[in-house]
Design an enzyme around this catalytic site. Structure first.
Site, PDB file in Angstrom:
ATOM      1  N   GLY A  12       0.821  -1.214   0.000  1.00 10.53           N
ATOM      2  CA  GLY A  12       0.000   0.000   0.000  1.00 10.53           C
ATOM      3  C   GLY A  12       0.853   1.261   0.000  1.00 10.53           C
ATOM      4  CG  PHE A  13       0.124   6.127   0.376  1.00 12.03           C
ATOM      5  CD1 PHE A  13       1.106   6.699  -0.407  1.00 12.03           C
ATOM      6  CD2 PHE A  13      -0.495   6.910   1.346  1.00 12.03           C
ATOM      7  CE1 PHE A  13       1.485   8.014  -0.225  1.00 12.03           C
ATOM      8  CE2 PHE A  13      -0.128   8.230   1.529  1.00 12.03           C
ATOM      9  CZ  PHE A  13       0.869   8.786   0.753  1.00 12.03           C
ATOM     10  CG  ASP A  33      -0.912  -5.573   0.407  1.00 14.70           C
ATOM     11  OD1 ASP A  33      -2.040  -5.729  -0.096  1.00 14.70           O
ATOM     12  OD2 ASP A  33      -0.465  -4.451   0.742  1.00 14.70           O
ATOM     13  CG  ASN A  34      -5.952  -8.252   0.810  1.00 12.94           C
ATOM     14  OD1 ASN A  34      -5.460  -7.156   0.570  1.00 12.94           O
ATOM     15  ND2 ASN A  34      -7.190  -8.396   1.252  1.00 12.94           N
ATOM     16  N   GLY A  38      -3.782  -2.360  -2.282  1.00 13.81           N
ATOM     17  CA  GLY A  38      -2.352  -2.176  -2.538  1.00 13.81           C
ATOM     18  C   GLY A  38      -1.993  -2.680  -3.934  1.00 13.81           C
ATOM     19  NE  ARG A 112       2.872 -17.987  18.651  1.00 11.16           N
ATOM     20  CZ  ARG A 112       2.365 -18.962  17.888  1.00 11.16           C
ATOM     21  NH1 ARG A 112       1.126 -18.881  17.451  1.00 11.16           N
ATOM     22  NH2 ARG A 112       3.088 -19.992  17.567  1.00 11.16           N
ATOM     23  CE1 TYR A 151      -9.625   3.068   7.127  1.00  9.74           C
ATOM     24  CE2 TYR A 151     -10.313   5.275   7.761  1.00  9.74           C
ATOM     25  CZ  TYR A 151      -9.307   4.384   7.447  1.00  9.74           C
ATOM     26  OH  TYR A 151      -7.999   4.790   7.437  1.00  9.74           O
ATOM     27  CE1 TYR A 165      -5.171  -9.717  22.066  1.00  7.76           C
ATOM     28  CE2 TYR A 165      -2.908 -10.485  22.029  1.00  7.76           C
ATOM     29  CZ  TYR A 165      -4.245 -10.714  21.819  1.00  7.76           C
ATOM     30  OH  TYR A 165      -4.662 -11.940  21.388  1.00  7.76           O
ATOM     31  NE  ARG A 192      -6.778   8.108   0.368  1.00  9.62           N
ATOM     32  CZ  ARG A 192      -5.953   7.393   1.104  1.00  9.62           C
ATOM     33  NH1 ARG A 192      -5.790   7.680   2.366  1.00  9.62           N
ATOM     34  NH2 ARG A 192      -5.290   6.376   0.591  1.00  9.62           N
TER      35      ARG A 192
HETATM   36  N1  UDP Z   1     -13.196  15.770  -1.832  1.00  7.26           N
HETATM   37  C1  UDP Z   1     -13.534  16.645  -2.842  1.00  7.26           C
HETATM   38  N2  UDP Z   1     -13.307  16.255  -4.123  1.00  7.26           N
HETATM   39  C2  UDP Z   1     -12.740  15.080  -4.464  1.00  7.26           C
HETATM   40  C3  UDP Z   1     -12.365  14.177  -3.425  1.00  7.26           C
HETATM   41  C4  UDP Z   1     -12.616  14.560  -2.111  1.00  7.26           C
HETATM   42  O1  UDP Z   1     -14.050  17.751  -2.606  1.00  7.26           O
HETATM   43  O2  UDP Z   1     -12.559  14.814  -5.669  1.00  7.26           O
HETATM   44  C5  UDP Z   1     -13.423  16.190  -0.438  1.00  7.26           C
HETATM   45  C6  UDP Z   1     -14.188  15.175   0.418  1.00  7.26           C
HETATM   46  O3  UDP Z   1     -15.588  15.355   0.278  1.00  7.26           O
HETATM   47  C7  UDP Z   1     -13.685  15.523   1.804  1.00  7.26           C
HETATM   48  C8  UDP Z   1     -12.246  15.976   1.568  1.00  7.26           C
HETATM   49  O4  UDP Z   1     -12.170  16.319   0.183  1.00  7.26           O
HETATM   50  O5  UDP Z   1     -14.403  16.599   2.341  1.00  7.26           O
HETATM   51  C9  UDP Z   1     -11.220  14.899   1.876  1.00  7.26           C
HETATM   52  O6  UDP Z   1     -11.639  13.711   1.238  1.00  7.26           O
HETATM   53  P1  UDP Z   1     -10.754  12.402   1.136  1.00  7.26           P
HETATM   54  O7  UDP Z   1     -11.574  11.389   0.409  1.00  7.26           O
HETATM   55  O8  UDP Z   1      -9.418  12.746   0.603  1.00  7.26           O
HETATM   56  O9  UDP Z   1     -10.513  11.931   2.634  1.00  7.26           O
HETATM   57  P2  UDP Z   1     -11.407  11.967   3.963  1.00  7.26           P
HETATM   58  O10 UDP Z   1     -10.741  12.984   4.798  1.00  7.26           O
HETATM   59  O11 UDP Z   1     -12.813  12.356   3.638  1.00  7.26           O
HETATM   60  O12 UDP Z   1     -11.316  10.572   4.482  1.00  7.26           O
END
Ligand code: UDP
Length: 322
Positions: A12-13, A33-34, A38, A112, A151, A165, A192
């Site tokens: 992943g990132f 990783d599955n 990723g 362990r 999440y 733990y 994102r």
């Molecule tokens: N967002 C946006 N345009 C996009 C993607 C995200 O305006 O193309 C906004 C989203 O609604 C949120 C913020 O940017 O308010 C951050 O979103 P992201 O999905 O990066 O992460 P989050 O903090 O929401 O988990």
């Protein structure tokens, strides 16, 4: 003897950055990783590197098996989980499993071996916060019955596993709550905000601001985040603690769109689209604990991090178009 580290979410990132750093520092690294979110490309350069072993498996399975490779491990970084709303909403059950059953499985390995254990929780543990900025003691405002619950709630339960733990077995469990992290290492289809806006600006597509763009986030550049993960792992002061990791500089999403448009000299238009359900209105970490316990604070401000991110994505796009 070499120190041994397990990294879940190795492709992943964050995981792939950590693989690179730990190998450079002489660790023996076991990456798991599955490949649900990723990408094997992220760790392709290390697949045949001495000291690196890769296991393709889902650590969130109830029947995840102990492997002799896990013996004599010193550090367990439990990073595995989709983290982008786009991906965790595509794989909600897997997300719940990896943060709960997966955390349990990895804590067992740490116990362990008497290894240090680090769980990457999230600022989403605060939900749509009613306290601003957010210190670790704030208990959050999370909707358990909505698209982000898989999440947010599973990360919270993962934290509770770490707590138990640590208390019951003396496991050296540490929790970091990561606020928004970025760099060009994010998949360009990650969904994102930073990867979306930069790709849109560079390709001349509309920059899609959700809602009116007044919601805020605090963005931490990946190098700062990785440094914090390593400090949390190394330092005993972090054992049995939850620590916010993020950059307290807070920006509205509209401002981020404007910055990216201007830094890329893009002709893209900023357009407004519906705000997703349960989108938090504000988010900013209090990082006093990170400063005191880890001697950590971020060094790379948003503009500098955006310039680095834009340049890398630009090079990737150039390579694709050649
Ligand atoms: N967002 C946006 N345009 C996009 C993607 C995200 O305006 O193309 C906004 C989203 O609604 C949120 C913020 O940017 O308010 C951050 O979103 P992201 O999905 O990066 O992460 P989050 O903090 O929401 O988990």
């Amino acid at each position: 003897m070499k120190k041994k580290a397990i990294i879940t979410g190795a492709a992943g990132f964050l995981g792939s950055h950590l693989v690179k750093e730990l190998l450079n520092d002489g660790f023996q690294v076991i990456g798991i990783d599955n490949l649900c979110s990723g990408k094997i490309e992220n760790i392709a350069p290390y697949l045949h590197a001495p000291g690196f072993s890769f296991i393709r498996e889902d650590v969130g399975h109830r029947d995840f098996e102990y492997d002799p490779l896990f013996d004599e491990v010193d550090h367990v970084y439990h990073l595995a989980s989709p983290a982008s709303p786009k991906f965790y909403q595509k794989y909600p059950i897997e997300t719940i499993q990896v943060n709960t059953v997966g955390t349990h499985n990895m804590l067992e390995i740490a116990r362990r071996n008497d290894a240090s254990f680090l769980f990457t929780s999230t600022s989403e543990a605060y939900g749509d916060p009613e306290v601003h900025p957010q210190p670790e003691e704030y208990r959050g405002n999370v909707n358990t019955w909505g698209p982000r619950a898989c999440y947010d709630e599973s990360k919270r339960l993962g934290e509770a596993y770490c707590y138990e733990y640590n208390k019951q077995f003396g496991a050296r469990a540490k929790v970091v709550r990561l606020f928004n992290t970025y760099s060009a290492g994010l998949r360009n289809d990650d969904g994102r905000v930073i990867s979306n806006f930069v790709m849109q600006a560079l390709t001349g597509e509309d920059i899609t601001v959700y809602g009116d763009g007044s919601q805020t986030r605090s963005f931490c550049y990946v190098d700062d985040t990785i440094r914090a993960l390593r400090l949390a792992m190394e330092k005993d002061s972090a054992t049995g603690q939850i620590i916010n990791i993020g950059n307290p500089a807070e920006y509205s999403i509209l401002r981020v769109a404007e910055m990216i448009k201007s830094l890329t000299n893009s002709r893209s238009e900023i357009v407004f689209m519906p705000l997703p359900q349960d989108d938090p209105k504000v988010r900013r970490p209090v990082i006093t604990k990170a400063i005191e316990l880890l001697d950590w604070s971020p060094r790379i401000e948003l503009e500098e991090g955006l310039i680095r991110t834009i340049n890398t994505y630009k090079n990737q796009l150039c390579k694709i178009s050649i």
